[in-house]
Scaffold this motif. Structure first.
Motif, PDB file in Angstrom:
ATOM      1  N   GLU A 218      -8.437  44.012  20.877  1.00 18.66           N
ATOM      2  CA  GLU A 218      -8.099  45.414  20.714  1.00 18.66           C
ATOM      3  C   GLU A 218      -7.604  45.943  22.060  1.00 18.66           C
ATOM      4  O   GLU A 218      -8.292  45.815  23.074  1.00 18.66           O
ATOM      5  N   HIS A 219      -6.398  46.503  22.057  1.00 22.70           N
ATOM      6  CA  HIS A 219      -5.793  46.952  23.315  1.00 22.70           C
ATOM      7  C   HIS A 219      -4.899  48.155  23.059  1.00 22.70           C
ATOM      8  O   HIS A 219      -4.041  48.133  22.166  1.00 22.70           O
ATOM      9  N   ASP A 220      -5.099  49.210  23.813  1.00 23.45           N
ATOM     10  CA  ASP A 220      -4.256  50.405  23.802  1.00 23.45           C
ATOM     11  C   ASP A 220      -4.052  50.943  22.383  1.00 23.45           C
ATOM     12  O   ASP A 220      -2.943  51.309  21.997  1.00 23.45           O
ATOM     13  N   GLY A 221      -5.140  50.977  21.619  1.00 23.88           N
ATOM     14  CA  GLY A 221      -5.099  51.589  20.300  1.00 23.88           C
ATOM     15  C   GLY A 221      -4.700  50.679  19.163  1.00 23.88           C
ATOM     16  O   GLY A 221      -4.726  51.092  18.006  1.00 23.88           O
ATOM     17  N   LEU A 222      -4.321  49.430  19.459  1.00 26.33           N
ATOM     18  CA  LEU A 222      -3.901  48.494  18.424  1.00 26.33           C
ATOM     19  C   LEU A 222      -4.845  47.302  18.336  1.00 26.33           C
ATOM     20  O   LEU A 222      -5.388  46.848  19.349  1.00 26.33           O
ATOM     21  N   ILE A 223      -5.034  46.803  17.120  1.00 22.62           N
ATOM     22  CA  ILE A 223      -5.792  45.573  16.888  1.00 22.62           C
ATOM     23  C   ILE A 223      -4.794  44.439  16.716  1.00 22.62           C
ATOM     24  O   ILE A 223      -3.881  44.512  15.878  1.00 22.62           O
ATOM     25  N   TRP A 224      -4.973  43.396  17.525  1.00 22.35           N
ATOM     26  CA  TRP A 224      -4.083  42.236  17.533  1.00 22.35           C
ATOM     27  C   TRP A 224      -4.803  41.041  16.930  1.00 22.35           C
ATOM     28  O   TRP A 224      -6.010  40.859  17.138  1.00 22.35           O
ATOM     29  N   LEU A 225      -4.061  40.210  16.212  1.00 20.20           N
ATOM     30  CA  LEU A 225      -4.652  39.063  15.519  1.00 20.20           C
ATOM     31  C   LEU A 225      -3.869  37.804  15.856  1.00 20.20           C
ATOM     32  O   LEU A 225      -2.639  37.814  15.906  1.00 20.20           O
ATOM     33  N   ARG A 226      -4.619  36.720  16.083  1.00 16.78           N
ATOM     34  CA  ARG A 226      -4.008  35.394  16.258  1.00 16.78           C
ATOM     35  C   ARG A 226      -4.548  34.494  15.166  1.00 16.78           C
ATOM     36  O   ARG A 226      -5.751  34.234  15.072  1.00 16.78           O
ATOM     37  N   ALA A 227      -3.650  33.989  14.314  1.00 11.04           N
ATOM     38  CA  ALA A 227      -4.061  33.367  13.060  1.00 11.04           C
ATOM     39  C   ALA A 227      -4.804  32.056  13.242  1.00 11.04           C
ATOM     40  O   ALA A 227      -5.637  31.703  12.390  1.00 11.04           O
ATOM     41  N   ASP A 228      -4.554  31.312  14.317  1.00 12.27           N
ATOM     42  CA  ASP A 228      -5.225  30.016  14.456  1.00 12.27           C
ATOM     43  C   ASP A 228      -6.668  30.139  14.928  1.00 12.27           C
ATOM     44  O   ASP A 228      -7.367  29.129  15.066  1.00 12.27           O
ATOM     45  N   GLY A 229      -7.142  31.355  15.176  1.00 15.75           N
ATOM     46  CA  GLY A 229      -8.541  31.570  15.535  1.00 15.75           C
ATOM     47  C   GLY A 229      -8.880  31.332  16.990  1.00 15.75           C
ATOM     48  O   GLY A 229     -10.042  31.504  17.382  1.00 15.75           O
ATOM     49  N   ARG A 230      -7.925  30.995  17.816  1.00 16.22           N
ATOM     50  CA  ARG A 230      -8.193  30.684  19.235  1.00 16.22           C
ATOM     51  C   ARG A 230      -7.902  31.915  20.084  1.00 16.22           C
ATOM     52  O   ARG A 230      -6.772  32.410  20.118  1.00 16.22           O
ATOM     53  N   ASP A 231      -8.911  32.397  20.782  1.00 13.71           N
ATOM     54  CA  ASP A 231      -8.757  33.581  21.629  1.00 13.71           C
ATOM     55  C   ASP A 231      -8.186  33.155  22.975  1.00 13.71           C
ATOM     56  O   ASP A 231      -8.881  33.118  23.991  1.00 13.71           O
ATOM     57  N   GLU A 232      -6.909  32.822  22.967  1.00 16.31           N
ATOM     58  CA  GLU A 232      -6.231  32.312  24.151  1.00 16.31           C
ATOM     59  C   GLU A 232      -4.888  33.008  24.318  1.00 16.31           C
ATOM     60  O   GLU A 232      -4.357  33.611  23.386  1.00 16.31           O
ATOM     61  N   GLY A 233      -4.320  32.888  25.516  1.00 14.58           N
ATOM     62  CA  GLY A 233      -2.996  33.429  25.766  1.00 14.58           C
ATOM     63  C   GLY A 233      -3.016  34.931  25.987  1.00 14.58           C
ATOM     64  O   GLY A 233      -4.013  35.611  25.738  1.00 14.58           O
ATOM     65  N   GLU A 234      -1.877  35.448  26.431  1.00 13.70           N
ATOM     66  CA  GLU A 234      -1.747  36.861  26.757  1.00 13.70           C
ATOM     67  C   GLU A 234      -1.075  37.627  25.626  1.00 13.70           C
ATOM     68  O   GLU A 234      -0.279  37.069  24.869  1.00 13.70           O
ATOM     69  N   LEU A 235      -1.415  38.895  25.535  1.00 10.81           N
ATOM     70  CA  LEU A 235      -0.644  39.787  24.692  1.00 10.81           C
ATOM     71  C   LEU A 235       0.746  39.961  25.311  1.00 10.81           C
ATOM     72  O   LEU A 235       0.959  39.608  26.472  1.00 10.81           O
ATOM     73  N   PRO A 236       1.707  40.487  24.548  1.00  8.54           N
ATOM     74  CA  PRO A 236       3.061  40.644  25.109  1.00  8.54           C
ATOM     75  C   PRO A 236       3.063  41.386  26.439  1.00  8.54           C
ATOM     76  O   PRO A 236       2.288  42.318  26.657  1.00  8.54           O
ATOM     77  N   ALA A 237       3.947  40.957  27.335  1.00  5.90           N
ATOM     78  CA  ALA A 237       3.993  41.526  28.681  1.00  5.90           C
ATOM     79  C   ALA A 237       4.232  43.031  28.649  1.00  5.90           C
ATOM     80  O   ALA A 237       3.665  43.775  29.454  1.00  5.90           O
ATOM     81  N   MET A 238       5.068  43.510  27.722  1.00 13.75           N
ATOM     82  CA  MET A 238       5.369  44.937  27.693  1.00 13.75           C
ATOM     83  C   MET A 238       4.132  45.756  27.343  1.00 13.75           C
ATOM     84  O   MET A 238       4.004  46.912  27.755  1.00 13.75           O
ATOM     85  N   VAL A 239       3.201  45.183  26.591  1.00 16.26           N
ATOM     86  CA  VAL A 239       1.954  45.873  26.248  1.00 16.26           C
ATOM     87  C   VAL A 239       1.054  45.986  27.469  1.00 16.26           C
ATOM     88  O   VAL A 239       0.450  47.028  27.736  1.00 16.26           O
ATOM     89  N   ARG A 240       0.978  44.922  28.234  1.00 10.97           N
ATOM     90  CA  ARG A 240       0.107  44.901  29.410  1.00 10.97           C
ATOM     91  C   ARG A 240       0.665  45.727  30.555  1.00 10.97           C
ATOM     92  O   ARG A 240      -0.060  46.114  31.464  1.00 10.97           O
ATOM     93  N   ARG A 241       1.974  46.018  30.506  1.00 12.37           N
ATOM     94  CA  ARG A 241       2.620  46.730  31.615  1.00 12.37           C
ATOM     95  C   ARG A 241       2.408  48.237  31.553  1.00 12.37           C
ATOM     96  O   ARG A 241       2.546  48.931  32.558  1.00 12.37           O
ATOM     97  N   ASN A 242       2.066  48.780  30.383  1.00  8.44           N
ATOM     98  CA  ASN A 242       1.911  50.224  30.264  1.00  8.44           C
ATOM     99  C   ASN A 242       0.678  50.712  31.025  1.00  8.44           C
ATOM    100  O   ASN A 242      -0.425  50.211  30.808  1.00  8.44           O
ATOM    101  N   PRO A 243       0.816  51.690  31.911  1.00  7.71           N
ATOM    102  CA  PRO A 243      -0.342  52.203  32.659  1.00  7.71           C
ATOM    103  C   PRO A 243      -1.357  52.867  31.721  1.00  7.71           C
ATOM    104  O   PRO A 243      -0.974  53.491  30.724  1.00  7.71           O
ATOM    105  N   PRO A 244      -2.638  52.744  32.018  1.00  8.44           N
ATOM    106  CA  PRO A 244      -3.657  53.431  31.209  1.00  8.44           C
ATOM    107  C   PRO A 244      -3.395  54.935  31.174  1.00  8.44           C
ATOM    108  O   PRO A 244      -3.013  55.539  32.178  1.00  8.44           O
TER     109      PRO A 244
END
Length: 337
Positions: free
Chosen positions: A108-134
């Protein structure tokens, strides 16, 4: 284009606005597979396949209980990892069967729930999502378009339809200006810089913007796209759309608006900007539905393209092959925008 490349199972997709997930489970669908989202006892979101392994009832119609999810049919309760924890009516000391529900990874990040179908909590969310200031988000909304995900992404990133579908609102056909589109691909996406258009001819620009320093369209694979405006006074506005395909004919769309160094309180955006953006959305959704219906009428046909269709080859290749096109190259294209 139908079917999904296996690599998409290991990528993150936005599937729900977080505020919509409260005390009750919520059904979502991603890449032709149904999931149920719920919150555990600590308020953390989790995702399971939307099927009880007992008699296949949808868990999304069940209840959140004791940090897990209870089936609506016989009350079988599963924890956030999908493990069976309780069978109502089973005698004390009775052994639980070794069954579980397939789980997916959730963030869960910046108001959105993100899902990865293979069940592995790995890797980064898209760069543009992480770039937005709080604290920079002013707007968050979700909708659904009756369109294939490739057509939906192309629509958002294609400026040349705006004179026709949103006349006077985004751009005016009689006010085109010579512009250079500078396309720069990468392993995980691309950027298109539009050079030579400090102003835009539509109502949205005249009401809410000021002279621009730059206009850039960005794509982060597999489904995040953004239009970024930077202004001469140091401000920035980013309109981001995150696309998650239910199936080949339907795509969920999650829209955010982030603002930096400009006076734009959330209440003002909701009162004045949102009605116009909603109109833009409705116009795009209508055209995409018409396009989708006509593709079904005529079957698997390829569209004609010109040098102006910059983004389609990259997006289409990625969704088909799970990788950028081998011949992707930086280029400048002249257009009248």
């Amino acid at each position: 284009m139908s079917g999904w490349h296996p690599s998409h199972q290991s990528r993150w997709f936005a599937v729900l606005c977080g505020e919509r997930l409260c005390a009750k489970p919520v059904a979502v669908s991603l890449l032709d597979r149904p999931y149920v989202l719920a919150r555990d006892g600590a308020g953390r979101a989790f995702a399971l396949e939307d099927r009880c392994p007992h008699r296949h009832a949808p868990l999304s119609q069940g209840t959140c209980r004791d940090g897990g999810l209870a089936c609506p049919y016989h009350g079988w309760r599963f924890d956030a990892e999908g493990r069976l924890r309780e069978i109502p009516g089973l005698p004390a000391g009775g052994a639980l069967p070794q069954v579980r529900v397939r789980s997916a990874a959730v963030r869960e990040h910046d108001g959105l729930i993100w899902l990865r179908a293979d069940g592995r909590d790995e890797g980064e969310l898209p760069a543009m999502v992480r770039r937005n200031p709080p604290g920079s988000r002013r707007f968050l909304w979700q909708t659904q378009w009756r369109a294939h995900v490739v057509d939906a992404i192309e629509n958002f990133l294609d400026p040349l339809h705006t004179h026709w579908i949103h006349p006077g609102l985004v751009r005016r056909g009689g006010a085109r200006q010579p512009t250079t589109a500078r396309f720069a691909p990468s392993a995980e996406g691309f950027a298109v810089d539009y050079i030579g258009q400090a102003q835009q001819s539509g109502l949205l620009y005249r009401l809410f913007e000021s002279p621009r320093e730059s206009e850039r369209a960005l794509f982060d694979a597999p489904g995040s796209a953004q239009i970024e405006y930077r202004y001469r006074n140091g401000g920035a506005v980013r309109i981001s759309l995150h696309f998650a395909p239910h199936d080949a004919a339907t795509t969920s769309v999650f829209a955010t608006l982030h603002v930096e160094n400009r006076w734009a309180p959330a209440w003002l955006v909701r009162a004045l900007v949102w009605p116009l953006l909603k109109r833009v959305n409705d116009q795009d959704a209508r055209m995409l539905a018409l396009q989708s219906d006509n593709l079904r009428r005529f079957g698997a046909v390829r569209g004609a393209s010109t040098q102006l269709d910059l983004v389609r080859p990259w997006v289409e290749a990625f969704w088909r092959d799970g990788a950028p096109p081998a011949d992707a190259a930086a280029k400048d294209v002249a257009l009248m925008l």
